[in-house]
Design a protein around this motif. Structure first.
Motif, PDB file in Angstrom:
ATOM      1  N   GLU A 202       1.025  -1.604   0.097  1.00  0.00           N
ATOM      2  CA  GLU A 202      -0.143  -0.152  -0.308  1.00  0.00           C
ATOM      3  C   GLU A 202       1.079   1.066  -0.037  1.00  0.00           C
ATOM      4  O   GLU A 202       1.913   1.373  -0.037  1.00  0.00           O
ATOM      5  CB  GLU A 202      -0.920   0.219   1.285  1.00  0.00           C
ATOM      6  CG  GLU A 202      -2.074   0.673   1.109  1.00  0.00           C
ATOM      7  CD  GLU A 202      -3.079   1.091   2.207  1.00  0.00           C
ATOM      8  OE1 GLU A 202      -3.268   2.102   2.543  1.00  0.00           O
ATOM      9  OE2 GLU A 202      -2.268   0.316   3.305  1.00  0.00           O
ATOM     10  N   PHE A 203       0.702   1.643  -0.740  1.00  0.00           N
ATOM     11  CA  PHE A 203       1.513   3.469  -0.223  1.00  0.00           C
ATOM     12  C   PHE A 203       0.016   4.730   0.747  1.00  0.00           C
ATOM     13  O   PHE A 203      -0.688   4.920  -0.247  1.00  0.00           O
ATOM     14  CB  PHE A 203       1.199   4.298  -1.851  1.00  0.00           C
ATOM     15  CG  PHE A 203       2.178   5.403  -2.290  1.00  0.00           C
ATOM     16  CD1 PHE A 203       1.996   6.029  -1.138  1.00  0.00           C
ATOM     17  CD2 PHE A 203       2.953   5.770  -3.274  1.00  0.00           C
ATOM     18  CE1 PHE A 203       2.887   7.341  -1.004  1.00  0.00           C
ATOM     19  CE2 PHE A 203       3.803   6.568  -3.419  1.00  0.00           C
ATOM     20  CZ  PHE A 203       4.067   7.565  -2.740  1.00  0.00           C
TER      21      PHE A 203
ATOM     22  N   LEU B  37      16.141   4.789  -0.312  1.00  0.00           N
ATOM     23  CA  LEU B  37      15.714   4.347  -1.930  1.00  0.00           C
ATOM     24  C   LEU B  37      16.491   2.920  -2.339  1.00  0.00           C
ATOM     25  O   LEU B  37      15.986   1.502  -2.616  1.00  0.00           O
ATOM     26  CB  LEU B  37      15.505   4.787  -3.307  1.00  0.00           C
ATOM     27  CG  LEU B  37      14.862   5.845  -3.581  1.00  0.00           C
ATOM     28  CD1 LEU B  37      14.756   6.562  -4.359  1.00  0.00           C
ATOM     29  CD2 LEU B  37      13.191   5.224  -2.416  1.00  0.00           C
ATOM     30  N   ALA B  38      17.784   3.022  -2.104  1.00  0.00           N
ATOM     31  CA  ALA B  38      19.017   1.812  -2.614  1.00  0.00           C
ATOM     32  C   ALA B  38      19.505   0.418  -1.651  1.00  0.00           C
ATOM     33  O   ALA B  38      19.175  -0.570  -2.270  1.00  0.00           O
ATOM     34  CB  ALA B  38      20.186   2.629  -2.371  1.00  0.00           C
TER      35      ALA B  38
ATOM     36  N   VAL C 180       9.154   6.469  -5.925  1.00  0.00           N
ATOM     37  CA  VAL C 180       8.383   5.811  -4.902  1.00  0.00           C
ATOM     38  C   VAL C 180       7.153   5.010  -4.898  1.00  0.00           C
ATOM     39  O   VAL C 180       7.326   4.111  -4.743  1.00  0.00           O
ATOM     40  CB  VAL C 180       8.227   7.131  -3.835  1.00  0.00           C
ATOM     41  CG1 VAL C 180       7.469   6.215  -2.402  1.00  0.00           C
ATOM     42  CG2 VAL C 180       9.454   7.878  -2.845  1.00  0.00           C
ATOM     43  N   ARG C 181       6.418   5.773  -6.422  1.00  0.00           N
ATOM     44  CA  ARG C 181       4.910   5.598  -6.194  1.00  0.00           C
ATOM     45  C   ARG C 181       5.360   3.879  -7.663  1.00  0.00           C
ATOM     46  O   ARG C 181       5.449   3.067  -7.448  1.00  0.00           O
ATOM     47  CB  ARG C 181       4.069   5.957  -7.161  1.00  0.00           C
ATOM     48  CG  ARG C 181       3.031   5.205  -7.753  1.00  0.00           C
ATOM     49  CD  ARG C 181       2.263   5.398  -7.104  1.00  0.00           C
ATOM     50  NE  ARG C 181       1.596   4.381  -6.675  1.00  0.00           N
ATOM     51  CZ  ARG C 181       0.700   3.911  -6.023  1.00  0.00           C
ATOM     52  NH1 ARG C 181      -0.023   4.517  -5.408  1.00  0.00           N
ATOM     53  NH2 ARG C 181       0.396   2.506  -5.837  1.00  0.00           N
ATOM     54  N   GLU C 182       6.739   4.464  -7.844  1.00  0.00           N
ATOM     55  CA  GLU C 182       6.789   2.531  -8.919  1.00  0.00           C
ATOM     56  C   GLU C 182       7.283   2.115  -7.826  1.00  0.00           C
ATOM     57  O   GLU C 182       7.108   0.976  -8.328  1.00  0.00           O
ATOM     58  CB  GLU C 182       8.028   2.930  -9.763  1.00  0.00           C
ATOM     59  CG  GLU C 182       8.163   2.467 -10.760  1.00  0.00           C
ATOM     60  CD  GLU C 182       9.861   2.959 -11.617  1.00  0.00           C
ATOM     61  OE1 GLU C 182      10.714   2.283 -12.724  1.00  0.00           O
ATOM     62  OE2 GLU C 182      10.276   4.117 -11.856  1.00  0.00           O
ATOM     63  N   LEU C 183       8.566   2.077  -7.124  1.00  0.00           N
ATOM     64  CA  LEU C 183       9.251   1.304  -6.610  1.00  0.00           C
ATOM     65  C   LEU C 183       8.326   0.547  -5.619  1.00  0.00           C
ATOM     66  O   LEU C 183       8.034  -1.167  -5.218  1.00  0.00           O
ATOM     67  CB  LEU C 183       9.678   1.791  -5.546  1.00  0.00           C
ATOM     68  CG  LEU C 183      11.573   2.495  -5.231  1.00  0.00           C
ATOM     69  CD1 LEU C 183      11.947   3.416  -4.947  1.00  0.00           C
ATOM     70  CD2 LEU C 183      12.298   1.201  -6.265  1.00  0.00           C
ATOM     71  N   ASN C 184       6.470   1.124  -5.162  1.00  0.00           N
ATOM     72  CA  ASN C 184       5.891   1.116  -5.074  1.00  0.00           C
ATOM     73  C   ASN C 184       4.733  -0.224  -5.435  1.00  0.00           C
ATOM     74  O   ASN C 184       4.725  -1.572  -5.158  1.00  0.00           O
ATOM     75  CB  ASN C 184       5.101   1.995  -4.044  1.00  0.00           C
ATOM     76  CG  ASN C 184       3.099   1.645  -3.555  1.00  0.00           C
ATOM     77  OD1 ASN C 184       2.364   1.666  -4.488  1.00  0.00           O
ATOM     78  ND2 ASN C 184       3.372   0.879  -2.384  1.00  0.00           N
ATOM     79  N   ALA C 185       4.709  -0.522  -7.002  1.00  0.00           N
ATOM     80  CA  ALA C 185       3.976  -0.992  -7.681  1.00  0.00           C
ATOM     81  C   ALA C 185       4.439  -1.987  -8.160  1.00  0.00           C
ATOM     82  O   ALA C 185       4.208  -2.888  -8.375  1.00  0.00           O
ATOM     83  CB  ALA C 185       2.967   0.557  -8.968  1.00  0.00           C
ATOM     84  N   ARG C 186       6.139  -1.715  -8.623  1.00  0.00           N
ATOM     85  CA  ARG C 186       6.948  -2.734  -9.167  1.00  0.00           C
ATOM     86  C   ARG C 186       7.792  -3.650  -8.441  1.00  0.00           C
ATOM     87  O   ARG C 186       7.504  -4.948  -8.944  1.00  0.00           O
ATOM     88  CB  ARG C 186       8.062  -2.336 -10.475  1.00  0.00           C
ATOM     89  CG  ARG C 186       9.282  -2.966 -10.647  1.00  0.00           C
ATOM     90  CD  ARG C 186       9.842  -1.939 -12.129  1.00  0.00           C
ATOM     91  NE  ARG C 186      10.401  -1.248 -10.903  1.00  0.00           N
ATOM     92  CZ  ARG C 186      11.816  -1.017 -10.881  1.00  0.00           C
ATOM     93  NH1 ARG C 186      12.515  -2.913 -10.689  1.00  0.00           N
ATOM     94  NH2 ARG C 186      12.700  -0.125 -10.228  1.00  0.00           N
ATOM     95  N   LEU C 187       8.196  -3.506  -6.816  1.00  0.00           N
ATOM     96  CA  LEU C 187       8.256  -4.290  -6.642  1.00  0.00           C
ATOM     97  C   LEU C 187       7.562  -4.839  -4.953  1.00  0.00           C
ATOM     98  O   LEU C 187       8.280  -4.893  -4.191  1.00  0.00           O
ATOM     99  CB  LEU C 187       9.919  -3.879  -5.854  1.00  0.00           C
ATOM    100  CG  LEU C 187      10.906  -2.855  -6.930  1.00  0.00           C
ATOM    101  CD1 LEU C 187      12.321  -2.528  -5.829  1.00  0.00           C
ATOM    102  CD2 LEU C 187      11.504  -4.225  -7.742  1.00  0.00           C
ATOM    103  N   GLY C 188       7.090  -3.770  -4.831  1.00  0.00           N
ATOM    104  CA  GLY C 188       5.335  -3.941  -3.890  1.00  0.00           C
ATOM    105  C   GLY C 188       6.429  -3.601  -2.280  1.00  0.00           C
ATOM    106  O   GLY C 188       5.974  -4.249  -1.766  1.00  0.00           O
ATOM    107  N   ILE C 189       7.160  -2.552  -1.635  1.00  0.00           N
ATOM    108  CA  ILE C 189       7.209  -1.684  -1.371  1.00  0.00           C
ATOM    109  C   ILE C 189       6.109  -0.578  -0.690  1.00  0.00           C
ATOM    110  O   ILE C 189       5.993  -0.551  -1.374  1.00  0.00           O
ATOM    111  CB  ILE C 189       8.487  -0.714  -1.506  1.00  0.00           C
ATOM    112  CG1 ILE C 189       9.841  -1.513  -1.953  1.00  0.00           C
ATOM    113  CG2 ILE C 189       9.190  -0.120  -0.358  1.00  0.00           C
ATOM    114  CD1 ILE C 189      10.900  -0.566  -2.438  1.00  0.00           C
TER     115      ILE C 189
END
Length: 578
Positions: A35-36, A161-162, A189-198
């Motif tokens: 979730e974001f 982020l790293a 951050v949204r991309e990391l959230n969507a692509r990596l599930g963070i």
């Protein structure tokens, strides 16, 4: 509680040591994996404390009284050591200087990766990716102290982020970034959230970005969870937001204003794209009034030349060329906004006004005198300077002592000192904090302490370097209202800011800087509607300006508005429309 919750907060209450009361009160919140979540609320609502409870710093480091349970990735944040939690939860603080420890930009990003034993080749790949993401590529060998405030914040974000953690907690991470830099970070951050599930937990006053990117918004007030819903539900509640000092997105304010004027929009949008769609839906019912917006003013400002900058170059000891032949006149009694990307040279320029820096070449004059021939102490009585980081200007053990320090050193009598201190504390809303240690206050309150100390000197010129950083909407308005009162009293006011949406109603003239040169010097309406030039220097015009330009392209008519209320006043109901 949701079964897929990666963060579980149950009946959480917390009180800091020696604090008069609870900072968090009976919070129950489940945050889903992937979730974001956005967290909003006024200064002092408990947002940062809630974030610190997610990585164990509260209560393991601070102590105090902790009630309830918090688990992250199945780990109890009270029982699990902080260093172990750090492998699952990465946090970026509001003040980057509290978390930068390495001797180079590259080493800063590598530090956390080395501590969790990431392979060397992977460390190299992540460093390159993270620095490119935050626009710091090419600065690998610089010492963090050589970076601007915004660049330091981007470095702290890159280091977090790293790590590619399971949960990324960001406490006002973009407060010192230029607008496009903020958008890039949000998008990344949204991309990391969507692509990596963070899972991302973001504290921010940037309502436009929060509305666009997050899945849900948690509203905190007085340590309590006052609301939890989708952005479209939270930000569109006209009666709720003023109560909690929350600024809705500008397009939302526009449609709320239309509704107040008797129009009936089908919905209250909270994002720019949705606002355009709602407008297209309403076009058959509304029409633009003739000559409804002010013309762009180009008149020469009144007053004699106060500061005259002539062909100023400045090169820092590390070789960074911060200013490239800058020439500029600032007149007595003006209110000028200086805007530009991080590292554009804004702060470097104004430090020359106070002889805090000397030109590598060129000259700066104040009332016809070369400032290099004047002592800094002499200039300080005429030119008040509020630095971007208030901690660099605070060194007394109480708020009252801080505000009175310079006055006492100038030999001003006790009665006069007492009067000026009282006036300044009252103006900045700090009367109740006079005996507090300044460093025990929030960053926003510490900024107000510095401003109070400067106001007590009663200078003729006030320079504010990013004065609204870390402030909620009401706090930002309070500071800018003070600056406007000073301007109306005849003071010259110069404000450096990234928060362009705050400047209408205050600044009359805007100087746009980029890469050490002046790109534009114009009245505020002209400057804010030159969107191509603003984007060239990594700025974005206020959301309402972008929206007005989208409408203007449809209606084939210029709409040089600066505020939602101005744009709403441009419309009338079309005759015959229901």
């Amino acid at each position: 509680m949701s079964r897929d919750a990666i963060v579980r907060i149950e009946n959480l209450s917390y009180q800091y040591p020696r604090s008069p009361g609870l900072v968090l009160r009976d919070i129950n919140l489940s945050i889903h994996k992937g979730e974001f979540l956005g967290i909003v609320g006024p200064t002092g609502a408990g947002k940062t404390t809630l974030c610190l409870a997610l990585n164990g710093i509260v209560p393991q480091f601070y102590g105090g009284r902790f009630y309830g349970h918090v688990t992250v990735a199945g780990l109890d944040t009270v029982e699990t050591p902080i260093h172990q939690l750090a492998q699952h939860v990465a946090m970026v603080f509001q003040d980057p200087e509290t978390q930068l420890i390495a001797n180079s930009v590259e080493d800063e990003v590598a530090f956390g990766l080395e501590n969790i034993r990431v392979p060397r080749d992977e460390i190299r790949r992540r460093i390159e990716w993270a620095l490119a993401t935050v626009r710091l590529a090419g600065m690998e060998e610089k010492h963090p102290t050589e970076l601007s405030g915004g660049e330091k914040q981007r470095l702290a974000i890159a280091a977090a982020l790293a790590l590619q953690p399971q949960v990324l907690v960001l406490d006002e991470p973009t407060s010192q970034l230029d607008p496009l830099g903020s958008q890039e970070v949000f998008a990344t951050v949204r991309e990391l959230n969507a692509r990596l599930g963070i899972t991302v937990i973001l504290v921010s006053h940037a309502s436009e970005e929060v509305a666009e990117f997050v899945d849900r918004v948690a509203l905190l007030s007085n340590g309590e969870l006052a609301g939890l819903n989708a952005p479209s539900q939270i930000f569109a509640q006209a009666d709720l937001l003023p109560k909690y000092a929350i600024r809705p997105p500008q397009v939302t304010r526009f449609y709320l204003e239309l509704r107040n004027r008797g129009f009936d929009p089908p919905s209250i949008p909270v994002t720019l794209e949705r606002a355009v769609k709602v407008y297209d839906h309403m076009r058959t019912q509304i029409e633009l009034k003739p000559l409804a917006v002010p013309e762009i003013a180009t008149a020469e400002p009144p007053g004699s030349v106060l500061f005259s900058v002539r062909d100023v170059e400045h090169v820092y000891p590390d070789g960074t060329r911060a200013l490239h032949g800058v020439s500029l006149d600032l007149r007595e009694g003006e209110y000028v906004g200086i805007v530009g990307q991080n590292g554009a040279g804004k702060t470097t320029l104004v430090k020359h006004f106070l002889h805090l820096l000397e030109p590598t070449s060129g000259q700066v004059f104040l009332d016809g005198q070369d400032v290099t021939n004047l002592e800094v102490s002499e200039l300080a009585q005429q030119v008040g300077f509020v630095a971007q980081n208030p901690d660099n200007q605070i060194f007394n053990t109480s708020v009252e002592a801080e505000v009175s320090f310079a006055l006492r050193n100038l030999g001003i009598g006790p009665a006069e000192v007492a009067q000026r201190v009282e006036e300044s504390l009252d103006t900045m809303g700090l009367v109740d904090y006079r005996t507090w240690h300044p460093l025990s206050l929030s960053k926003g309150d510490r900024a107000r302490v510095v401003i109070a100390a400067v106001l007590a000197m009663r200078p003729d010129v006030l320079i504010f370097d990013e004065p609204t950083t870390g402030q909620d909407y009401l706090g930002a308005r309070r500071i800018l209202d003070v600056s406007r009162q000073l301007h109306q009293a005849g003071k010259t006011v110069i404000v450096i800011t990234h928060h362009l949406y705050l400047m209408p109603g205050y600044a009359e003239r805007v100087v746009v800087m980029g890469k050490g040169i002046i790109l534009l010097d114009a009245p505020i309406r002209e400057a804010f509607h030159d969107t191509a030039l603003l984007e060239h220097t990594f700025l974005a015009p206020p959301q309402i300006v972008q929206f007005a330009q989208r409408i203007a392209s449809r209606e084939n008519r210029a709409l040089p508005v600066l505020a939602p209320e101005e744009l709403a006043a441009c419309f009338a109901k079309r005759k015959g429309a229901g």
